[in-house]
Scaffold this motif. Structure first.
Motif, PDB file in Angstrom:
ATOM      1  N   ASP A  84     -87.306   6.951 -42.870  1.00  0.00           N
ATOM      2  CA  ASP A  84     -87.420   7.410 -41.610  1.00  0.00           C
ATOM      3  C   ASP A  84     -86.123   7.349 -40.710  1.00  0.00           C
ATOM      4  O   ASP A  84     -86.137   7.925 -39.746  1.00  0.00           O
ATOM      5  CB  ASP A  84     -88.394   6.351 -41.192  1.00  0.00           C
ATOM      6  CG  ASP A  84     -89.920   5.838 -41.303  1.00  0.00           C
ATOM      7  OD1 ASP A  84     -90.074   7.027 -41.560  1.00  0.00           O
ATOM      8  OD2 ASP A  84     -89.893   4.340 -41.858  1.00  0.00           O
ATOM      9  N   LEU A  85     -85.463   6.368 -41.674  1.00  0.00           N
ATOM     10  CA  LEU A  85     -83.790   6.889 -40.262  1.00  0.00           C
ATOM     11  C   LEU A  85     -82.970   6.310 -41.770  1.00  0.00           C
ATOM     12  O   LEU A  85     -82.705   5.909 -42.960  1.00  0.00           O
ATOM     13  CB  LEU A  85     -83.541   5.639 -39.809  1.00  0.00           C
ATOM     14  CG  LEU A  85     -82.094   5.372 -38.993  1.00  0.00           C
ATOM     15  CD1 LEU A  85     -82.234   6.186 -38.058  1.00  0.00           C
ATOM     16  CD2 LEU A  85     -82.028   4.110 -38.541  1.00  0.00           C
ATOM     17  N   VAL A  86     -81.741   6.813 -42.322  1.00  0.00           N
ATOM     18  CA  VAL A  86     -80.912   6.735 -42.180  1.00  0.00           C
ATOM     19  C   VAL A  86     -79.666   6.849 -42.294  1.00  0.00           C
ATOM     20  O   VAL A  86     -79.065   7.697 -41.479  1.00  0.00           O
ATOM     21  CB  VAL A  86     -80.248   8.246 -43.506  1.00  0.00           C
ATOM     22  CG1 VAL A  86     -79.353   8.531 -44.924  1.00  0.00           C
ATOM     23  CG2 VAL A  86     -81.951   8.905 -44.519  1.00  0.00           C
ATOM     24  N   LEU A  87     -78.756   5.424 -42.594  1.00  0.00           N
ATOM     25  CA  LEU A  87     -77.677   5.462 -42.222  1.00  0.00           C
ATOM     26  C   LEU A  87     -76.404   5.144 -43.283  1.00  0.00           C
ATOM     27  O   LEU A  87     -76.842   5.048 -44.361  1.00  0.00           O
ATOM     28  CB  LEU A  87     -77.026   3.732 -42.182  1.00  0.00           C
ATOM     29  CG  LEU A  87     -76.073   3.266 -41.338  1.00  0.00           C
ATOM     30  CD1 LEU A  87     -76.112   3.730 -39.972  1.00  0.00           C
ATOM     31  CD2 LEU A  87     -76.639   2.260 -40.381  1.00  0.00           C
ATOM     32  N   LEU A  88     -75.807   6.614 -43.382  1.00  0.00           N
ATOM     33  CA  LEU A  88     -74.674   7.031 -44.270  1.00  0.00           C
ATOM     34  C   LEU A  88     -73.307   5.980 -44.157  1.00  0.00           C
ATOM     35  O   LEU A  88     -72.405   6.360 -43.184  1.00  0.00           O
ATOM     36  CB  LEU A  88     -74.475   8.547 -44.455  1.00  0.00           C
ATOM     37  CG  LEU A  88     -75.819   8.920 -44.622  1.00  0.00           C
ATOM     38  CD1 LEU A  88     -75.262   9.964 -44.541  1.00  0.00           C
ATOM     39  CD2 LEU A  88     -76.167   8.855 -46.204  1.00  0.00           C
ATOM     40  N   CYS A  89     -72.980   4.713 -44.968  1.00  0.00           N
ATOM     41  CA  CYS A  89     -71.645   4.367 -44.860  1.00  0.00           C
ATOM     42  C   CYS A  89     -71.085   4.773 -46.172  1.00  0.00           C
ATOM     43  O   CYS A  89     -70.971   3.525 -47.115  1.00  0.00           O
ATOM     44  CB  CYS A  89     -71.998   2.923 -44.826  1.00  0.00           C
ATOM     45  SG  CYS A  89     -73.226   2.413 -43.615  1.00  0.00           S
ATOM     46  N   ILE A  90     -70.814   5.848 -46.156  1.00  0.00           N
ATOM     47  CA  ILE A  90     -70.191   6.821 -47.028  1.00  0.00           C
ATOM     48  C   ILE A  90     -68.626   7.183 -46.744  1.00  0.00           C
ATOM     49  O   ILE A  90     -68.562   7.991 -45.398  1.00  0.00           O
ATOM     50  CB  ILE A  90     -70.954   7.607 -47.829  1.00  0.00           C
ATOM     51  CG1 ILE A  90     -72.378   7.225 -48.019  1.00  0.00           C
ATOM     52  CG2 ILE A  90     -70.180   8.240 -49.054  1.00  0.00           C
ATOM     53  CD1 ILE A  90     -73.309   8.137 -48.360  1.00  0.00           C
ATOM     54  N   ARG A  91     -67.139   6.905 -47.054  1.00  0.00           N
ATOM     55  CA  ARG A  91     -66.204   7.794 -47.115  1.00  0.00           C
ATOM     56  C   ARG A  91     -65.910   8.592 -48.131  1.00  0.00           C
ATOM     57  O   ARG A  91     -65.115   9.581 -47.601  1.00  0.00           O
ATOM     58  CB  ARG A  91     -64.929   6.593 -47.996  1.00  0.00           C
ATOM     59  CG  ARG A  91     -64.926   4.813 -47.303  1.00  0.00           C
ATOM     60  CD  ARG A  91     -64.751   5.326 -45.795  1.00  0.00           C
ATOM     61  NE  ARG A  91     -62.721   6.462 -45.406  1.00  0.00           N
ATOM     62  CZ  ARG A  91     -61.502   5.459 -45.404  1.00  0.00           C
ATOM     63  NH1 ARG A  91     -61.184   4.283 -45.483  1.00  0.00           N
ATOM     64  NH2 ARG A  91     -60.638   6.463 -45.337  1.00  0.00           N
ATOM     65  N   ASP A  92     -66.796   9.519 -48.737  1.00  0.00           N
ATOM     66  CA  ASP A  92     -66.911  10.771 -49.229  1.00  0.00           C
ATOM     67  C   ASP A  92     -67.004  11.085 -48.329  1.00  0.00           C
ATOM     68  O   ASP A  92     -68.726  11.310 -49.028  1.00  0.00           O
ATOM     69  CB  ASP A  92     -67.368  10.457 -50.970  1.00  0.00           C
ATOM     70  CG  ASP A  92     -67.402  11.672 -51.157  1.00  0.00           C
ATOM     71  OD1 ASP A  92     -66.614  12.697 -50.816  1.00  0.00           O
ATOM     72  OD2 ASP A  92     -68.217  11.907 -52.477  1.00  0.00           O
ATOM     73  N   PRO A  93     -66.982  12.409 -48.197  1.00  0.00           N
ATOM     74  CA  PRO A  93     -66.917  13.416 -47.669  1.00  0.00           C
ATOM     75  C   PRO A  93     -68.018  14.243 -47.480  1.00  0.00           C
ATOM     76  O   PRO A  93     -69.232  14.543 -46.999  1.00  0.00           O
ATOM     77  CB  PRO A  93     -66.220  14.028 -46.116  1.00  0.00           C
ATOM     78  CG  PRO A  93     -64.812  13.643 -47.323  1.00  0.00           C
ATOM     79  CD  PRO A  93     -65.197  12.770 -48.709  1.00  0.00           C
ATOM     80  N   ALA A  94     -67.739  14.505 -49.021  1.00  0.00           N
ATOM     81  CA  ALA A  94     -68.938  15.639 -49.843  1.00  0.00           C
ATOM     82  C   ALA A  94     -70.469  14.812 -49.353  1.00  0.00           C
ATOM     83  O   ALA A  94     -71.300  15.232 -49.619  1.00  0.00           O
ATOM     84  CB  ALA A  94     -68.727  15.743 -50.978  1.00  0.00           C
ATOM     85  N   ALA A  95     -69.732  13.646 -49.945  1.00  0.00           N
ATOM     86  CA  ALA A  95     -71.422  12.216 -50.512  1.00  0.00           C
ATOM     87  C   ALA A  95     -72.121  12.473 -48.484  1.00  0.00           C
ATOM     88  O   ALA A  95     -73.168  13.075 -48.623  1.00  0.00           O
ATOM     89  CB  ALA A  95     -71.331  11.201 -51.058  1.00  0.00           C
ATOM     90  N   ALA A  96     -71.585  11.818 -47.719  1.00  0.00           N
ATOM     91  CA  ALA A  96     -72.062  11.696 -46.443  1.00  0.00           C
ATOM     92  C   ALA A  96     -72.082  13.523 -46.063  1.00  0.00           C
ATOM     93  O   ALA A  96     -74.199  13.336 -45.257  1.00  0.00           O
ATOM     94  CB  ALA A  96     -71.475  11.487 -44.986  1.00  0.00           C
ATOM     95  N   ALA A  97     -72.111  14.780 -46.787  1.00  0.00           N
ATOM     96  CA  ALA A  97     -72.256  16.032 -46.204  1.00  0.00           C
ATOM     97  C   ALA A  97     -73.875  16.491 -47.099  1.00  0.00           C
ATOM     98  O   ALA A  97     -74.631  17.179 -46.004  1.00  0.00           O
ATOM     99  CB  ALA A  97     -71.594  17.155 -46.348  1.00  0.00           C
ATOM    100  N   ALA A  98     -73.798  15.752 -47.662  1.00  0.00           N
ATOM    101  CA  ALA A  98     -74.457  16.298 -48.940  1.00  0.00           C
ATOM    102  C   ALA A  98     -76.143  15.033 -48.289  1.00  0.00           C
ATOM    103  O   ALA A  98     -77.784  15.693 -47.861  1.00  0.00           O
ATOM    104  CB  ALA A  98     -74.682  15.501 -50.092  1.00  0.00           C
ATOM    105  N   GLY A  99     -76.055  13.901 -47.638  1.00  0.00           N
ATOM    106  CA  GLY A  99     -77.487  13.115 -47.222  1.00  0.00           C
ATOM    107  C   GLY A  99     -77.545  13.411 -45.639  1.00  0.00           C
ATOM    108  O   GLY A  99     -78.810  13.712 -45.836  1.00  0.00           O
TER     109      GLY A  99
END
Length: 149
Positions: A84-99
């Motif tokens: 329902d909600l995604v909190l992306l606590c990721i330093r990798d910008p490609a992974a954050a962009a994918a999410g």
């Protein structure tokens, strides 16, 4: 990690009924000072698993699932499905962009926690604020994420 463990602890205590904790990494001696609940006895164990166990002790009714994986475009559908909600606590910008891309395509609200909040580059729950990406485009992690979007 630092922000993810803090966020999970806060969300669990605030009454969120179900969390999916996605993190491929282990607790290290260096990460103990930043992780919300890890202790020296947890070094070598999965960070998400350590968070889930701590949450089970403080919030027994919480359903917390652990996925020991690194988020990327190819596994985003399986890791984020049903959220329902995604909190992306990721330093990798490609992974954050994918999410973010997956969530945008599915109409799921998503937030990215960027790691430039502290002088040492380690994000901290005490240094976070909710804002639009263009408002923080001066920050190195924000610029890296923008390039991947």
């Amino acid at each position: 990690g630092a922000s993810g463990s803090q966020a999970a602890a806060l969300l669990g205590r605030c009454g969120v009924g179900c969390l999916r904790l996605v993190d491929p990494a282990d607790v290290t001696a260096d990460s103990l000072a930043h992780h919300a609940v890890a202790t020296a006895a947890d070094v070598g164990r999965g960070r998400a698993e350590v968070s889930r166990e701590a949450l089970r002790e403080t919030v027994p009714a919480l359903a917390a699932e652990v996925c020991r994986a690194r988020l990327c475009a190819s596994n985003a559908p399986s890791l984020l499905r049903g959220a329902d909600l995604v909190l992306l606590c990721i330093r990798d910008p490609a992974a954050a962009a994918a999410g973010l891309a997956y969530c945008d395509g599915k109409g799921v609200r998503a937030f990215a926690v960027l790691g430039d909040a502290a002088a040492d580059g380690v994000a901290s729950a005490t240094h976070q604020c909710l804002t639009y990406l263009h408002d923080v485009s001066f920050a190195p992690d924000a610029r890296r994420l923008i390039r991947h979007l």
